[in-house]
Design an enzyme around this catalytic site. Sequence first.
Site, PDB file in Angstrom:
ATOM      1  N   ASP A   1       4.010 -28.256  -3.767  1.00 18.38           N
ATOM      2  CA  ASP A   1       3.856 -27.042  -4.557  1.00 18.38           C
ATOM      3  C   ASP A   1       2.718 -27.252  -5.563  1.00 18.38           C
ATOM      4  O   ASP A   1       2.595 -28.310  -6.174  1.00 18.38           O
ATOM      5  CB  ASP A   1       5.167 -26.717  -5.292  1.00 18.38           C
ATOM      6  CG  ASP A   1       5.185 -25.288  -5.815  1.00 18.38           C
ATOM      7  OD1 ASP A   1       5.982 -24.476  -5.307  1.00 18.38           O
ATOM      8  OD2 ASP A   1       4.382 -24.970  -6.727  1.00 18.38           O
TER       9      ASP A   1
ATOM     10  N   ASN B   1      14.236 -18.659  -2.767  1.00 17.76           N
ATOM     11  CA  ASN B   1      14.150 -17.419  -3.533  1.00 17.76           C
ATOM     12  C   ASN B   1      13.893 -16.264  -2.566  1.00 17.76           C
ATOM     13  O   ASN B   1      13.023 -16.364  -1.693  1.00 17.76           O
ATOM     14  CB  ASN B   1      13.022 -17.518  -4.570  1.00 17.76           C
ATOM     15  CG  ASN B   1      13.304 -18.566  -5.622  1.00 17.76           C
ATOM     16  OD1 ASN B   1      14.456 -18.798  -5.979  1.00 17.76           O
ATOM     17  ND2 ASN B   1      12.264 -19.208  -6.131  1.00 17.76           N
TER      18      ASN B   1
ATOM     19  N   GLY C   1      13.402 -13.844  -7.367  1.00 20.33           N
ATOM     20  CA  GLY C   1      12.254 -14.543  -7.938  1.00 20.33           C
ATOM     21  C   GLY C   1      11.218 -14.962  -6.910  1.00 20.33           C
ATOM     22  O   GLY C   1      10.392 -15.833  -7.179  1.00 20.33           O
ATOM     23  N   GLN C   2      11.251 -14.328  -5.735  1.00 17.19           N
ATOM     24  CA  GLN C   2      10.272 -14.692  -4.700  1.00 17.19           C
ATOM     25  C   GLN C   2       8.903 -14.118  -5.054  1.00 17.19           C
ATOM     26  O   GLN C   2       8.768 -12.911  -5.275  1.00 17.19           O
ATOM     27  CB  GLN C   2      10.727 -14.145  -3.337  1.00 17.19           C
ATOM     28  CG  GLN C   2       9.808 -14.573  -2.192  1.00 17.19           C
ATOM     29  CD  GLN C   2      10.315 -14.112  -0.819  1.00 17.19           C
ATOM     30  OE1 GLN C   2      11.329 -13.407  -0.717  1.00 17.19           O
ATOM     31  NE2 GLN C   2       9.608 -14.504   0.223  1.00 17.19           N
ATOM     32  N   SER C   3       7.893 -14.984  -5.117  1.00 14.15           N
ATOM     33  CA  SER C   3       6.548 -14.524  -5.470  1.00 14.15           C
ATOM     34  C   SER C   3       5.575 -14.579  -4.297  1.00 14.15           C
ATOM     35  O   SER C   3       4.521 -13.949  -4.351  1.00 14.15           O
ATOM     36  CB  SER C   3       5.993 -15.345  -6.646  1.00 14.15           C
ATOM     37  OG  SER C   3       5.844 -16.701  -6.280  1.00 14.15           O
TER      38      SER C   3
ATOM     39  N   HIS D   1      10.070 -19.545   2.481  1.00 17.68           N
ATOM     40  CA  HIS D   1       9.820 -20.950   2.137  1.00 17.68           C
ATOM     41  C   HIS D   1      11.053 -21.544   1.479  1.00 17.68           C
ATOM     42  O   HIS D   1      11.780 -20.856   0.761  1.00 17.68           O
ATOM     43  CB  HIS D   1       8.599 -21.097   1.230  1.00 17.68           C
ATOM     44  CG  HIS D   1       8.590 -20.182   0.041  1.00 17.68           C
ATOM     45  ND1 HIS D   1       8.233 -18.856   0.123  1.00 17.68           N
ATOM     46  CD2 HIS D   1       8.906 -20.395  -1.258  1.00 17.68           C
ATOM     47  CE1 HIS D   1       8.321 -18.294  -1.070  1.00 17.68           C
ATOM     48  NE2 HIS D   1       8.733 -19.210  -1.930  1.00 17.68           N
TER      49      HIS D   1
ATOM     50  N   HIS E   1      12.113 -24.439  -1.170  1.00 16.80           N
ATOM     51  CA  HIS E   1      11.668 -25.407  -2.169  1.00 16.80           C
ATOM     52  C   HIS E   1      12.530 -26.667  -2.031  1.00 16.80           C
ATOM     53  O   HIS E   1      13.762 -26.574  -2.010  1.00 16.80           O
ATOM     54  CB  HIS E   1      11.885 -24.872  -3.590  1.00 16.80           C
ATOM     55  CG  HIS E   1      11.079 -23.658  -3.940  1.00 16.80           C
ATOM     56  ND1 HIS E   1       9.944 -23.723  -4.719  1.00 16.80           N
ATOM     57  CD2 HIS E   1      11.252 -22.347  -3.644  1.00 16.80           C
ATOM     58  CE1 HIS E   1       9.447 -22.501  -4.889  1.00 16.80           C
ATOM     59  NE2 HIS E   1      10.227 -21.636  -4.251  1.00 16.80           N
TER      60      HIS E   1
HETATM   61  P1  AMP Z   1       8.548 -18.444  -4.926  1.00 17.11           P
HETATM   62  O1  AMP Z   1       8.326 -18.076  -6.367  1.00 17.11           O
HETATM   63  O2  AMP Z   1       9.923 -18.888  -4.605  1.00 17.11           O
HETATM   64  O3  AMP Z   1       8.029 -17.364  -3.994  1.00 17.11           O
HETATM   65  O4  AMP Z   1       7.659 -19.740  -4.673  1.00 17.11           O
HETATM   66  C1  AMP Z   1       6.292 -19.693  -4.422  1.00 17.11           C
HETATM   67  C2  AMP Z   1       5.751 -21.036  -4.776  1.00 17.11           C
HETATM   68  O5  AMP Z   1       4.466 -21.172  -4.189  1.00 17.11           O
HETATM   69  C3  AMP Z   1       5.574 -21.296  -6.270  1.00 17.11           C
HETATM   70  O6  AMP Z   1       6.378 -22.404  -6.656  1.00 17.11           O
HETATM   71  C4  AMP Z   1       4.092 -21.574  -6.420  1.00 17.11           C
HETATM   72  O7  AMP Z   1       3.823 -22.584  -7.364  1.00 17.11           O
HETATM   73  C5  AMP Z   1       3.708 -21.990  -5.019  1.00 17.11           C
HETATM   74  N1  AMP Z   1       2.334 -21.788  -4.649  1.00 17.11           N
HETATM   75  C6  AMP Z   1       1.585 -20.667  -4.830  1.00 17.11           C
HETATM   76  N2  AMP Z   1       0.360 -20.831  -4.311  1.00 17.11           N
HETATM   77  C7  AMP Z   1       0.334 -22.085  -3.781  1.00 17.11           C
HETATM   78  C8  AMP Z   1      -0.662 -22.848  -3.093  1.00 17.11           C
HETATM   79  N3  AMP Z   1      -1.895 -22.351  -2.835  1.00 17.11           N
HETATM   80  N4  AMP Z   1      -0.345 -24.100  -2.698  1.00 17.11           N
HETATM   81  C9  AMP Z   1       0.880 -24.612  -2.950  1.00 17.11           C
HETATM   82  N5  AMP Z   1       1.854 -23.935  -3.583  1.00 17.11           N
HETATM   83  C10 AMP Z   1       1.587 -22.688  -3.995  1.00 17.11           C
END
Ligand code: AMP
Length: 114
Positions: free
Chosen positions: A29, A87, A93-95, A100, A102
């Site tokens: 991450d 998430n 909290g999925q961004s 994926h 974690h």
């Molecule tokens: P979520 O908030 O559960 O959707 O997790 C998305 C995760 O992706 C977050 O922990 C970010 O830090 C991670 N993330 C976003 N862009 C990248 C990237 N280019 N390489 C690795 N991790 C990333």
Amino acid sequence: MSCLFCRIAAGEIPATVVARSDGAIAFRDLSPQAPIHVLVIPTEHITSAAHLAPGNRSPVFGEVMALAAQVAADLGLAESGYRLVVNTGKDGGQSVDHLHVHVLGGRQMTWPPG
Ligand code: AMP
């Protein structure tokens, strides 16, 4: 291809890949929330856990979970323990809209999560 994690899976965007299997890839991450923080994704695009249909999608998620467990073991977390987080959607909290898992470890986790 617009999905960030699809582009990482395709090698178009750099990432620190720690493991691969048939159908899944694991990478560090970018913004670690624990001493060990790895993301495991299916290489095919699945938007979220809410998009896992019963039956046909299950093998893909099984592959992702198997790689998550393997990565955790390879990084020395099997005995101490670790947390797997998926998430899902806005309130979850999925961004990034690509399924994926974690893998978080290397410190004591707390409960309840925020
Ligand atoms: P979520 O908030 O559960 O959707 O997790 C998305 C995760 O992706 C977050 O922990 C970010 O830090 C991670 N993330 C976003 N862009 C990248 C990237 N280019 N390489 C690795 N991790 C990333």
